[in-house]
Design a protein around this motif. Structure first.
Motif, PDB file in Angstrom:
ATOM      1  N   ALA A 129     -48.383 -40.712 -15.592  1.00 47.98           N
ATOM      2  CA  ALA A 129     -48.006 -40.369 -14.221  1.00 47.98           C
ATOM      3  C   ALA A 129     -47.100 -41.500 -13.776  1.00 47.98           C
ATOM      4  N   GLY A 130     -46.182 -41.219 -12.869  1.00 46.22           N
ATOM      5  CA  GLY A 130     -45.285 -42.281 -12.453  1.00 46.22           C
ATOM      6  C   GLY A 130     -44.386 -41.860 -11.318  1.00 46.22           C
ATOM      7  N   VAL A 131     -43.759 -42.857 -10.701  1.00 44.39           N
ATOM      8  CA  VAL A 131     -42.789 -42.644  -9.639  1.00 44.39           C
ATOM      9  C   VAL A 131     -41.674 -43.668  -9.827  1.00 44.39           C
ATOM     10  N   VAL A 132     -40.441 -43.212  -9.755  1.00 43.21           N
ATOM     11  CA  VAL A 132     -39.258 -44.074  -9.825  1.00 43.21           C
ATOM     12  C   VAL A 132     -38.253 -43.557  -8.809  1.00 43.21           C
ATOM     13  N   SER A 133     -37.124 -44.259  -8.702  1.00 46.36           N
ATOM     14  CA  SER A 133     -36.037 -43.750  -7.877  1.00 46.36           C
ATOM     15  C   SER A 133     -34.724 -43.972  -8.605  1.00 46.36           C
ATOM     16  N   VAL A 134     -33.783 -43.080  -8.345  1.00 48.38           N
ATOM     17  CA  VAL A 134     -32.431 -43.177  -8.897  1.00 48.38           C
ATOM     18  C   VAL A 134     -31.462 -42.797  -7.786  1.00 48.38           C
ATOM     19  N   VAL A 166     -28.817 -33.148  -4.781  1.00 51.73           N
ATOM     20  CA  VAL A 166     -29.845 -33.673  -3.882  1.00 51.73           C
ATOM     21  C   VAL A 166     -29.260 -34.881  -3.170  1.00 51.73           C
ATOM     22  N   ASP A 167     -29.501 -34.993  -1.884  1.00 49.49           N
ATOM     23  CA  ASP A 167     -28.964 -36.116  -1.130  1.00 49.49           C
ATOM     24  C   ASP A 167     -29.661 -37.413  -1.515  1.00 49.49           C
ATOM     25  N   GLY A 168     -28.870 -38.418  -1.893  1.00 44.36           N
ATOM     26  CA  GLY A 168     -29.378 -39.748  -2.165  1.00 44.36           C
ATOM     27  C   GLY A 168     -28.952 -40.709  -1.076  1.00 44.36           C
ATOM     28  N   ASP A 169     -28.884 -42.005  -1.420  1.00 46.61           N
ATOM     29  CA  ASP A 169     -28.496 -43.001  -0.424  1.00 46.61           C
ATOM     30  C   ASP A 169     -27.131 -43.614  -0.709  1.00 46.61           C
ATOM     31  N   GLY A 170     -26.428 -43.070  -1.705  1.00 51.33           N
ATOM     32  CA  GLY A 170     -25.109 -43.583  -2.021  1.00 51.33           C
ATOM     33  C   GLY A 170     -25.095 -44.753  -2.972  1.00 51.33           C
ATOM     34  N   SER A 171     -26.264 -45.241  -3.377  1.00 53.90           N
ATOM     35  CA  SER A 171     -26.323 -46.356  -4.314  1.00 53.90           C
ATOM     36  C   SER A 171     -26.049 -45.859  -5.732  1.00 53.90           C
ATOM     37  N   PRO A 172     -25.674 -46.738  -6.657  1.00 52.64           N
ATOM     38  CA  PRO A 172     -25.418 -46.302  -8.034  1.00 52.64           C
ATOM     39  C   PRO A 172     -26.657 -45.659  -8.649  1.00 52.64           C
ATOM     40  N   PRO A 173     -26.468 -44.739  -9.599  1.00 49.15           N
ATOM     41  CA  PRO A 173     -27.617 -44.070 -10.231  1.00 49.15           C
ATOM     42  C   PRO A 173     -28.322 -44.978 -11.233  1.00 49.15           C
ATOM     43  N   VAL A 174     -28.968 -46.005 -10.706  1.00 48.09           N
ATOM     44  CA  VAL A 174     -29.698 -46.976 -11.512  1.00 48.09           C
ATOM     45  C   VAL A 174     -31.193 -46.703 -11.374  1.00 48.09           C
ATOM     46  N   GLY A 216     -39.646 -60.374  -8.683  1.00 47.67           N
ATOM     47  CA  GLY A 216     -38.567 -61.314  -8.412  1.00 47.67           C
ATOM     48  C   GLY A 216     -37.558 -60.784  -7.433  1.00 47.67           C
ATOM     49  N   GLY A 217     -37.991 -59.844  -6.574  1.00 50.78           N
ATOM     50  CA  GLY A 217     -37.120 -59.278  -5.554  1.00 50.78           C
ATOM     51  C   GLY A 217     -36.224 -58.156  -6.030  1.00 50.78           C
ATOM     52  N   ASP A 218     -36.339 -57.766  -7.295  1.00 52.68           N
ATOM     53  CA  ASP A 218     -35.467 -56.727  -7.855  1.00 52.68           C
ATOM     54  C   ASP A 218     -36.314 -55.724  -8.629  1.00 52.68           C
ATOM     55  N   LEU A 219     -36.352 -54.480  -8.153  1.00 54.25           N
ATOM     56  CA  LEU A 219     -37.168 -53.444  -8.778  1.00 54.25           C
ATOM     57  C   LEU A 219     -36.396 -52.620  -9.806  1.00 54.25           C
ATOM     58  N   ALA A 220     -35.194 -53.034 -10.164  1.00 52.78           N
ATOM     59  CA  ALA A 220     -34.450 -52.325 -11.215  1.00 52.78           C
ATOM     60  C   ALA A 220     -35.252 -52.388 -12.518  1.00 52.78           C
ATOM     61  N   VAL A 221     -35.390 -51.249 -13.186  1.00 48.47           N
ATOM     62  CA  VAL A 221     -36.133 -51.201 -14.446  1.00 48.47           C
ATOM     63  C   VAL A 221     -35.347 -51.968 -15.507  1.00 48.47           C
ATOM     64  N   PRO A 222     -35.956 -52.955 -16.155  1.00 51.05           N
ATOM     65  CA  PRO A 222     -35.216 -53.721 -17.167  1.00 51.05           C
ATOM     66  C   PRO A 222     -34.813 -52.850 -18.350  1.00 51.05           C
ATOM     67  N   LEU A 223     -33.660 -53.138 -18.908  1.00 47.94           N
ATOM     68  CA  LEU A 223     -33.160 -52.392 -20.065  1.00 47.94           C
ATOM     69  C   LEU A 223     -33.700 -53.063 -21.327  1.00 47.94           C
ATOM     70  N   ASP A 224     -34.997 -52.890 -21.554  1.00 52.58           N
ATOM     71  CA  ASP A 224     -35.678 -53.639 -22.613  1.00 52.58           C
ATOM     72  C   ASP A 224     -36.141 -52.756 -23.770  1.00 52.58           C
ATOM     73  N   PHE A 225     -35.407 -51.655 -24.009  1.00 60.00           N
ATOM     74  CA  PHE A 225     -35.759 -50.818 -25.155  1.00 60.00           C
ATOM     75  C   PHE A 225     -35.654 -51.618 -26.449  1.00 60.00           C
ATOM     76  N   ALA A 226     -36.585 -51.370 -27.351  1.00 58.02           N
ATOM     77  CA  ALA A 226     -36.533 -51.974 -28.686  1.00 58.02           C
ATOM     78  C   ALA A 226     -37.102 -50.979 -29.685  1.00 58.02           C
ATOM     79  N   VAL A 227     -36.549 -50.961 -30.876  1.00 59.05           N
ATOM     80  CA  VAL A 227     -37.082 -50.136 -31.956  1.00 59.05           C
ATOM     81  C   VAL A 227     -38.402 -50.753 -32.412  1.00 59.05           C
ATOM     82  N   THR A 228     -39.470 -49.994 -32.348  1.00 59.43           N
ATOM     83  CA  THR A 228     -40.795 -50.520 -32.680  1.00 59.43           C
ATOM     84  C   THR A 228     -41.441 -49.827 -33.872  1.00 59.43           C
ATOM     85  N   ALA A 229     -40.786 -48.798 -34.383  1.00 57.07           N
ATOM     86  CA  ALA A 229     -41.276 -48.092 -35.569  1.00 57.07           C
ATOM     87  C   ALA A 229     -40.064 -47.671 -36.379  1.00 57.07           C
ATOM     88  N   PRO A 230     -40.190 -47.584 -37.688  1.00 60.03           N
ATOM     89  CA  PRO A 230     -39.016 -47.232 -38.507  1.00 60.03           C
ATOM     90  C   PRO A 230     -38.487 -45.853 -38.147  1.00 60.03           C
TER      91      PRO A 230
END
Length: 467
Positions: free
Chosen positions: A145-150, A299-307, A364-378
């Motif tokens: 379950a989760g909630v994010v924003s873009v 859908v109406d957003g707030d004009g911020s980049p789709p991050v 740290g004042g920034d809720l942007a999801v870190p781009l921390d993908f890593a390959v963890t299985a072959p």
């Protein structure tokens, strides 16, 4: 794959403002700088190449750019043959499909993609990302379950499908799975619903795989049954869909609710109170030619980049309810009295301003999801033979998320605050009252005559070959 040609919509209901709603368009056709263009997909079934080709075709036909792609389950994030062995479906329908090429880096998703889990998933992979995370560059799993924003659009979701036999139990399944656990692993649990019920801030979009209960009566039911006649009895007796989903629909009152699972396009309007808000519901088909599996909306957003950004209210709820997560195989009491006793008298976890501020401080004042993908299985290589199910390995993303927001690192091992303390001995991990967290041995063969075998609801095992 071909995109179905446009056709004149037939209104199926009206919102509080009197606006007709047929599932063809969600907001005004005239875009503004703050408008988010979102492509929706029903069941993905691993067909990423076809889905992204359809997005490109929509962009070309409509001379627009899609900002976000949402997929309502059965995504099938299968990295290799071991993951494939954990996907619940008849063996003849197991196929590597397209995802492994995006996971390995051979291909890259051309648009930010968010998905929830359904009932045909690589359960071993998704279990590593319980809170959500990147399964490949630019492809994000919303979690159990989760909630994010873009771009200012708030998006919530609930993975899996409802089954009353497992709803009140803990998350006891882990790979390698028994045949039974491979199926119960994708069943919705009460803990995720309880957490979503604590949210108070407005929700723009909500995703589920199965439908909220009784939604089939709020649109063109006759047209639905002409397409899916085998659902007639469940529609008639009210057993079609998820009671938990219906509870969330009434509480969250999102502007839009999107679903899949039944492989049919169906639109409805849910009026929450006289003169008040309404939710537009839309379910889509699975990815096949000449099928209604994709919808372009604005859908109406707030004009911020789709991050992609974390949601402070959701994370505050995760923190305040962390002690309630349970791996018990038996019933986990989550009624208000039990929760209150386990939480120092607190049974309402709607976050305070202090709790919300604490989340932002932890990030740290920034809720942007870190781009921390890593390959963890072959990654799968062409010609790899079938393989045994994998053993569990924690995702670095889950560990980092837990560290950042001060969540329990070993949450998968806890029996849960309402279940009493857990102990570990020669039998494994279990509650002091004997609540099982142990693998259950296979039951002896049973038949309907034994009074033990309970057939699954007809919408439970919609499988990959039903069409």
């Amino acid at each position: 794959r071909e995109v179905a040609p446009a056709r004149a919509p037939r209104p199926l209901g009206r919102t509080a403002s009197g606006e007709a709603w047929s599932g063809e368009r969600l907001s005004p056709t005239r875009a503004t700088p703050a408008t988010m263009r979102i492509a929706l997909v029903g069941c993905g079934h691993g067909e990423l190449d076809s889905i992204y080709a359809s997005v490109a075709q929509i962009e070309a036909v409509h001379q627009t750019t899609v900002d976000l792609l949402l997929i309502c389950g059965d995504f099938q994030a299968v990295r290799n043959q071991s993951d494939l062995a954990t996907m619940a479906c008849p063996a003849k329908y197991r196929s590597m499909q397209d995802f492994h090429r995006y996971y390995s880096g051979e291909k890259r998703a051309p648009v930010l993609t968010i998905f929830i889990g359904g009932n045909h998933e690589a359960s071993s992979h998704l279990w590593e990302l319980y809170y959500g995370g990147w399964v490949a560059p630019n492809i994000y799993f919303l979690g159990y379950a989760g909630v994010v924003s873009v771009g200012g659009v708030r998006i919530g979701g609930l993975s899996g499908i409802y089954n009353g036999r497992h709803y009140h139990t803990g998350h006891c399944e882990a790979p390698p799975y028994s045949d039974s656990d491979m199926r119960s692993a994708y069943h919705v649990r009460e803990i995720e619903v309880l957490r979503l019920l604590q949210l108070r801030q407005p929700m723009d979009v909500f995703l589920s795989h199965d439908w909220p209960a009784h939604i089939a009566t709020m649109g063109d039911t006759n047209a639905l049954l002409r397409k899916k006649s085998f659902l007639r009895d469940e529609v008639r007796d009210g057993s079609l869909g998820s009671p938990a989903g219906e509870q969330l629909l009434k509480h969250l009152k999102p502007d839009y609710w999107f679903a899949a699972h039944l492989h049919v396009k169906f639109a409805a309007v849910v009026q929450h109170a006289a003169g008040a808000s309404a939710t537009r519901f839309l379910s889509l088909d699975k990815c096949l030619p000449q099928r209604d599996f994709m919808q372009l909306i604005t859908v109406d957003g707030d004009g911020s980049p789709p991050v992609l950004r974390y949601d402070a209210e959701w994370i505050a709820v995760l923190r305040s309810t962390a002690h309630l997560f349970s791996n018990r195989r038996g019933r986990v009491p989550l009624d208000p009295q039990a929760v209150g006793r386990a939480s120092g008298g607190r049974a309402d976890f709607g976050p305070s301003e202090e709790e919300l501020s604490s989340v932002l401080e932890a990030a740290g004042g920034d809720l942007a999801v870190p781009l921390d993908f890593a390959v963890t299985a072959p990654p799968y290589q062409h010609g790899d033979p079938p393989a045994a199910q994998p053993h569990f390995a924690e995702s670095p993303q889950t560990a980092a998320f837990a560290r950042t927001f001060e969540l329990p690192a070993e949450f998968r091992s806890q029996a849960g605050g309402t279940s009493g303390p857990a102990v570990r001995d020669g039998r494994g991990l279990h509650g002091v009252d004997g609540g099982l967290c142990l693998p259950v041995p296979p039951p002896p063969p049973t038949t309907a005559a034994d009074g033990v075998f309970a057939p699954l609801p007809v919408d439970e095992e919609i499988d990959l070959g039903d069409d």
